[in-house]
Design an enzyme around this catalytic site. Structure first.
Site, PDB file in Angstrom:
ATOM      1  N   TYR A 136       0.852  -1.205   0.000  1.00 57.27           N
ATOM      2  CA  TYR A 136       0.000   0.000   0.000  1.00 57.27           C
ATOM      3  C   TYR A 136       0.885   1.251   0.000  1.00 57.27           C
ATOM      4  O   TYR A 136       0.677   2.184  -0.790  1.00 57.27           O
ATOM      5  CB  TYR A 136      -0.909  -0.033   1.230  1.00 57.27           C
ATOM      6  CG  TYR A 136      -1.789   1.184   1.387  1.00 57.27           C
ATOM      7  CD1 TYR A 136      -2.948   1.326   0.632  1.00 57.27           C
ATOM      8  CD2 TYR A 136      -1.468   2.190   2.297  1.00 57.27           C
ATOM      9  CE1 TYR A 136      -3.767   2.446   0.783  1.00 57.27           C
ATOM     10  CE2 TYR A 136      -2.281   3.308   2.449  1.00 57.27           C
ATOM     11  CZ  TYR A 136      -3.431   3.426   1.693  1.00 57.27           C
ATOM     12  OH  TYR A 136      -4.226   4.539   1.842  1.00 57.27           O
ATOM     13  N   LYS A 145       1.257   4.391  -2.721  1.00 57.29           N
ATOM     14  CA  LYS A 145       0.999   5.791  -2.384  1.00 57.29           C
ATOM     15  C   LYS A 145       2.233   6.661  -2.649  1.00 57.29           C
ATOM     16  O   LYS A 145       2.104   7.813  -3.079  1.00 57.29           O
ATOM     17  CB  LYS A 145       0.544   5.907  -0.928  1.00 57.29           C
ATOM     18  CG  LYS A 145      -0.849   5.317  -0.703  1.00 57.29           C
ATOM     19  CD  LYS A 145      -1.885   6.067  -1.515  1.00 57.29           C
ATOM     20  CE  LYS A 145      -3.288   5.590  -1.299  1.00 57.29           C
ATOM     21  NZ  LYS A 145      -4.274   6.367  -2.077  1.00 57.29           N
TER      22      LYS A 145
HETATM   23  P1  NAP Z   1     -13.232   3.578   1.169  1.00 57.24           P
HETATM   24  O1  NAP Z   1     -14.331   4.095   2.005  1.00 57.24           O
HETATM   25  O2  NAP Z   1     -13.017   2.110   1.063  1.00 57.24           O
HETATM   26  O3  NAP Z   1     -13.403   4.210  -0.278  1.00 57.24           O
HETATM   27  C1  NAP Z   1     -12.650   3.779  -1.388  1.00 57.24           C
HETATM   28  C2  NAP Z   1     -13.334   4.277  -2.641  1.00 57.24           C
HETATM   29  O4  NAP Z   1     -12.580   3.859  -3.785  1.00 57.24           O
HETATM   30  C3  NAP Z   1     -14.740   3.702  -2.783  1.00 57.24           C
HETATM   31  O5  NAP Z   1     -15.605   4.746  -3.194  1.00 57.24           O
HETATM   32  C4  NAP Z   1     -14.592   2.676  -3.895  1.00 57.24           C
HETATM   33  O6  NAP Z   1     -15.793   2.623  -4.646  1.00 57.24           O
HETATM   34  C5  NAP Z   1     -13.473   3.314  -4.719  1.00 57.24           C
HETATM   35  N1  NAP Z   1     -12.827   2.347  -5.602  1.00 57.24           N
HETATM   36  C6  NAP Z   1     -12.151   1.221  -5.260  1.00 57.24           C
HETATM   37  N2  NAP Z   1     -11.747   0.578  -6.369  1.00 57.24           N
HETATM   38  C7  NAP Z   1     -12.177   1.327  -7.427  1.00 57.24           C
HETATM   39  C8  NAP Z   1     -12.083   1.186  -8.834  1.00 57.24           C
HETATM   40  N3  NAP Z   1     -11.451   0.149  -9.412  1.00 57.24           N
HETATM   41  N4  NAP Z   1     -12.639   2.143  -9.616  1.00 57.24           N
HETATM   42  C9  NAP Z   1     -13.285   3.187  -9.066  1.00 57.24           C
HETATM   43  N5  NAP Z   1     -13.404   3.381  -7.746  1.00 57.24           N
HETATM   44  C10 NAP Z   1     -12.858   2.442  -6.940  1.00 57.24           C
HETATM   45  O7  NAP Z   1     -11.831   4.145   1.646  1.00 57.24           O
HETATM   46  P2  NAP Z   1     -11.341   5.619   2.041  1.00 57.24           P
HETATM   47  O8  NAP Z   1     -10.685   5.493   3.331  1.00 57.24           O
HETATM   48  O9  NAP Z   1     -12.395   6.613   1.853  1.00 57.24           O
HETATM   49  O10 NAP Z   1     -10.188   5.829   0.944  1.00 57.24           O
HETATM   50  C11 NAP Z   1     -10.224   6.834  -0.039  1.00 57.24           C
HETATM   51  C12 NAP Z   1      -8.801   7.190  -0.422  1.00 57.24           C
HETATM   52  O11 NAP Z   1      -8.135   7.753   0.702  1.00 57.24           O
HETATM   53  C13 NAP Z   1      -7.955   5.997  -0.862  1.00 57.24           C
HETATM   54  O12 NAP Z   1      -7.115   6.368  -1.940  1.00 57.24           O
HETATM   55  C14 NAP Z   1      -7.125   5.706   0.374  1.00 57.24           C
HETATM   56  O13 NAP Z   1      -5.919   5.049   0.061  1.00 57.24           O
HETATM   57  C15 NAP Z   1      -6.897   7.114   0.886  1.00 57.24           C
HETATM   58  N6  NAP Z   1      -6.509   7.195   2.288  1.00 57.24           N
HETATM   59  C16 NAP Z   1      -7.322   6.684   3.258  1.00 57.24           C
HETATM   60  C17 NAP Z   1      -6.920   6.774   4.579  1.00 57.24           C
HETATM   61  C18 NAP Z   1      -7.749   6.236   5.706  1.00 57.24           C
HETATM   62  O14 NAP Z   1      -7.231   6.140   6.821  1.00 57.24           O
HETATM   63  N7  NAP Z   1      -8.995   5.887   5.488  1.00 57.24           N
HETATM   64  C19 NAP Z   1      -5.714   7.388   4.899  1.00 57.24           C
HETATM   65  C20 NAP Z   1      -4.918   7.899   3.881  1.00 57.24           C
HETATM   66  C21 NAP Z   1      -5.329   7.797   2.574  1.00 57.24           C
HETATM   67  P3  NAP Z   1     -16.406   1.313  -5.342  1.00 57.24           P
HETATM   68  O15 NAP Z   1     -16.083   0.139  -4.476  1.00 57.24           O
HETATM   69  O16 NAP Z   1     -17.865   1.657  -5.413  1.00 57.24           O
HETATM   70  O17 NAP Z   1     -15.771   1.264  -6.701  1.00 57.24           O
END
Ligand code: NAP
Length: 257
Positions: A164, A168
């Site tokens: 991961y 990133k």
């Molecule tokens: P999440 O709730 O699991 O959301 C992930 C989103 O990505 C969902 O809307 C999912 O939608 C979409 N997705 C996954 N595969 C996809 C694909 N092939 N095509 C289009 N959309 C896709 O997770 P989140 O925490 O909000 O994460 C959002 C971003 O923030 C990610 O890039 C993650 O790495 C980053 N981030 C998160 C955290 C944290 O602690 N949560 C920290 C740092 C960075 P569908 O399944 O409907 O396609």
């Protein structure tokens, strides 16, 4: 003259991964600031519900089925956005997934699946967006705004996060390099590096013993919140960030200190 430098009226934004978590929040924030928003992800029903809520609050939103790993799907999403709202000038490359476990146990198919979304997906999303921005005169208008949602794992190593984190770090460096390539073409590319936030992506992590230990190691012993990213997003998408490109804004409540 508009006295609010973060007013996004007149902008059209595409947010990937808008069906849950951070992406859903960020899309609502952009809409609240006046942008027309195109919500992309694979789960169309969730997107439709979010779009309906935005429209009910007086905003403009459209749900589009999007798989960021598939170039044809990315192109089709931009086509639909343009058909409904006109050219997209604001792109939030947020879609991302995590894989769990030690690298020694990880099937290579999981490595490929993660890179396909977190790195290839970001590349396809921002490249298509920039191509269209440039074709629509961003060089003169200086109106291109691309924000990549990276992570503090791009900068700091955390246990059991190697793949991961590599995705990133790749996304962050992709963004910085493209910021340089597109600097004279009116397209700004910036990164937000969130700390750990409670979303679907992290829900299992922080209920497991290792996750609880990680939480205790943070200076404030807590997770960040989705809403903590609002201000940075609005800034980077607005006219106020005219001369900000290639920047990485860490929002992590001190977790990476
Ligand atoms: P999440 O709730 O699991 O959301 C992930 C989103 O990505 C969902 O809307 C999912 O939608 C979409 N997705 C996954 N595969 C996809 C694909 N092939 N095509 C289009 N959309 C896709 O997770 P989140 O925490 O909000 O994460 C959002 C971003 O923030 C990610 O890039 C993650 O790495 C980053 N981030 C998160 C955290 C944290 O602690 N949560 C920290 C740092 C960075 P569908 O399944 O409907 O396609």
């Amino acid at each position: 003259m508009n006295s609010n430098p973060f007013d996004l009226a007149g902008r059209t934004a595409l947010v990937t991964g808008a069906s849950s978590g951070i992406g859903a929040r960020l899309a609502s924030v952009l809409a609240g600031a006046g942008a027309r928003v195109v919500l992309g992800a694979r789960r169309k029903a969730e997107l439709e519900a979010l779009a309906a809520g935005i429209v009910a609050r007086g905003g403009a939103a459209r749900a589009v089925a999007l798989d960021v790993t598939d170039e044809a799907s990315v192109i089709a999403a931009y086509d639909e956005a343009e058909r409904v709202f006109g050219p997209v000038d604001t792109i939030v490359a947020n879609a991302g997934i995590a894989v769990e476990g030690r690298a020694t146990d990880l099937p290579v198919a999981e490595f490929d699946r993660l890179m396909a979304v977190n790195l290839r997906g970001v590349f396809l999303t921002v490249r298509e967006g920039a191509k269209r921005l440039i074709a629509n005169g961003s060089k003169e208008k200086e109106n291109g705004r691309i924000v990549i949602i990276s992570s503090i794992t791009a900068k700091k190593a955390f246990r059991s996060s190697a793949v991961y984190a590599a995705s990133k770090a790749g996304a962050s460096m992709l963004g910085k390099s493209l910021a340089l390539d597109w600097a004279r073409l009116g397209v700004n590319v910036n990164m937000i590096l969130p700390g750990y936030i409670a979303t679907d992506l992290t829900s299992r992590l922080f209920t497991a013993p290792a996750g609880k230990e990680l939480l205790e190691s943070f200076p404030r012993r807590r997770l960040a919140r989705e809403s903590d990213l609002d201000g940075a997003l609005l800034f980077l998408c607005s006219d106020a960030a005219r001369r900000v490109t290639g920047a990485e804004i860490v929002i992590d409540d001190g977790q990476s200190l």
